[in-house]
Design a protein around this motif. Structure first.
Motif, short mmCIF file in Angstrom:
data_model
loop_
_atom_site.label_atom_id
_atom_site.label_comp_id
_atom_site.label_asym_id
_atom_site.label_seq_id
_atom_site.Cartn_x
_atom_site.Cartn_y
_atom_site.Cartn_z
N ASP A 117 6.64 -12.90 0.11
CA ASP A 117 6.53 -12.44 -1.42
C ASP A 117 7.23 -10.96 -1.14
N PRO A 118 7.12 -10.33 -2.42
CA PRO A 118 7.88 -8.99 -2.30
C PRO A 118 7.17 -7.93 -1.50
N ARG A 119 5.78 -8.31 -1.09
CA ARG A 119 5.15 -7.15 -0.25
C ARG A 119 4.69 -7.47 0.94
N ARG A 120 5.00 -8.94 1.34
CA ARG A 120 4.38 -9.31 2.45
C ARG A 120 5.51 -10.02 3.37
N VAL A 121 5.65 -9.83 4.70
CA VAL A 121 6.41 -10.62 5.48
C VAL A 121 5.65 -11.16 6.64
N MET A 124 1.47 -11.07 9.81
CA MET A 124 1.68 -10.58 8.66
C MET A 124 1.60 -8.90 8.79
N ALA A 125 2.55 -8.43 7.78
CA ALA A 125 3.02 -7.20 7.52
C ALA A 125 3.09 -7.24 6.01
N VAL A 126 2.23 -6.14 5.42
CA VAL A 126 2.17 -5.86 4.24
C VAL A 126 2.83 -4.52 3.69
N ASP A 155 8.67 0.38 -1.10
CA ASP A 155 10.01 0.84 -0.61
C ASP A 155 10.05 0.17 1.17
N TRP A 156 8.88 -0.21 1.38
CA TRP A 156 8.57 -0.83 2.95
C TRP A 156 8.48 0.57 3.83
N SER A 157 8.16 1.57 3.38
CA SER A 157 8.17 2.83 4.20
C SER A 157 6.94 3.01 4.97
N GLU A 158 5.81 2.06 4.47
CA GLU A 158 4.72 2.31 5.01
C GLU A 158 4.13 0.67 4.98
N VAL A 159 3.59 0.33 6.34
CA VAL A 159 2.89 -1.32 6.39
C VAL A 159 1.63 -0.91 7.04
N ARG A 160 0.90 -2.12 6.83
CA ARG A 160 -0.26 -2.42 7.42
C ARG A 160 0.23 -3.79 8.20
N VAL A 161 -0.35 -4.13 9.36
CA VAL A 161 0.12 -5.12 10.36
C VAL A 161 -1.17 -6.05 10.65
#
Length: 198
Positions: A105-109, A131-133, A140-146
């Protein structure tokens, strides 16, 4: 002696910081050669990302973003086949790269990458569908949790991301890496991770 060598090998690798995402992992839990355990090959993130994405950039992960400028399209929106380029952060001095395998979805890959979580007590293994969130304030995907395997869920550390490097490969099948895959995440683990971010 075996544990000392294993601890030295662990400390010399470019891996995510162990602080928040691996409270239960220690060098003592590593299997050492000669312990009767057959170990899967060790893989760094950059060669694996290059092989599955087709992006022909070489060198440490932290150099990929700069090398991509003018050679590959880059941006801050995930696309299947793109490489997410992580900035060095905390103990991860050489950065990290991971291939986007699915957009949830727009915030999870979901990412395919190597040398992130210790699998069966060992680093350098492949994880598919991790999963990366996006947790950036601006979305803007400049910070993620994995996803972090020892925790069985998305980790607590917020990792800075440069952006995405887009492959110029047009819908070609992904390359297969000849190595033992990491233990698959259970659907129960994925459901718990999804529920946490809904």
């Amino acid at each position: 002696m075996k544990r000392t060598l294993a601890a030295f090998a662990l400390s010399s690798l470019a891996v995510p910081a162990l602080a928040d995402d691996a409270a239960d992992f220690s060098a003592d839990s590593l299997a050492a050669p000669g312990d009767g355990v057959e170990l899967a090959p060790f893989l760094q993130c950059a060669p694996y990302a290059r092989q599955v994405s087709g992006i022909q950039i070489y060198g440490d992960a932290h150099t990929w973003w700069g090398q991509a400028q003018g050679r590959y399209a880059t941006g801050n929106a995930p696309k299947v086949g793109a490489v997410m380029a992580f900035r060095p952060h905390r103990g991860m001095e050489l950065g990290h790269v991971a291939a986007v395998s699915q957009i949830v979805d727009p915030r999870r890959v979901l990412l395919d990458h190597a040398n992130w979580s210790p699998i069966d007590g060992r680093r350098g293994q492949i994880e598919k569908g991790a999963m990366a969130v996006d947790v950036s304030p601006s979305n803007d995907w400049s910070e993620v949790r994995v996803w972090y395997a020892p925790l069985g869920k998305v980790g607590t550390t917020v990792w800075p991301v440069e952006g995405f490097i887009y492959s110029d490969r047009s819908s070609q099948p992904r390359a297969t890496v000849a190595t033992a895959p990491a233990r698959k995440q259970t659907s129960k683990g994925f459901l718990a991770a999804f529920a946490e971010f809904q």
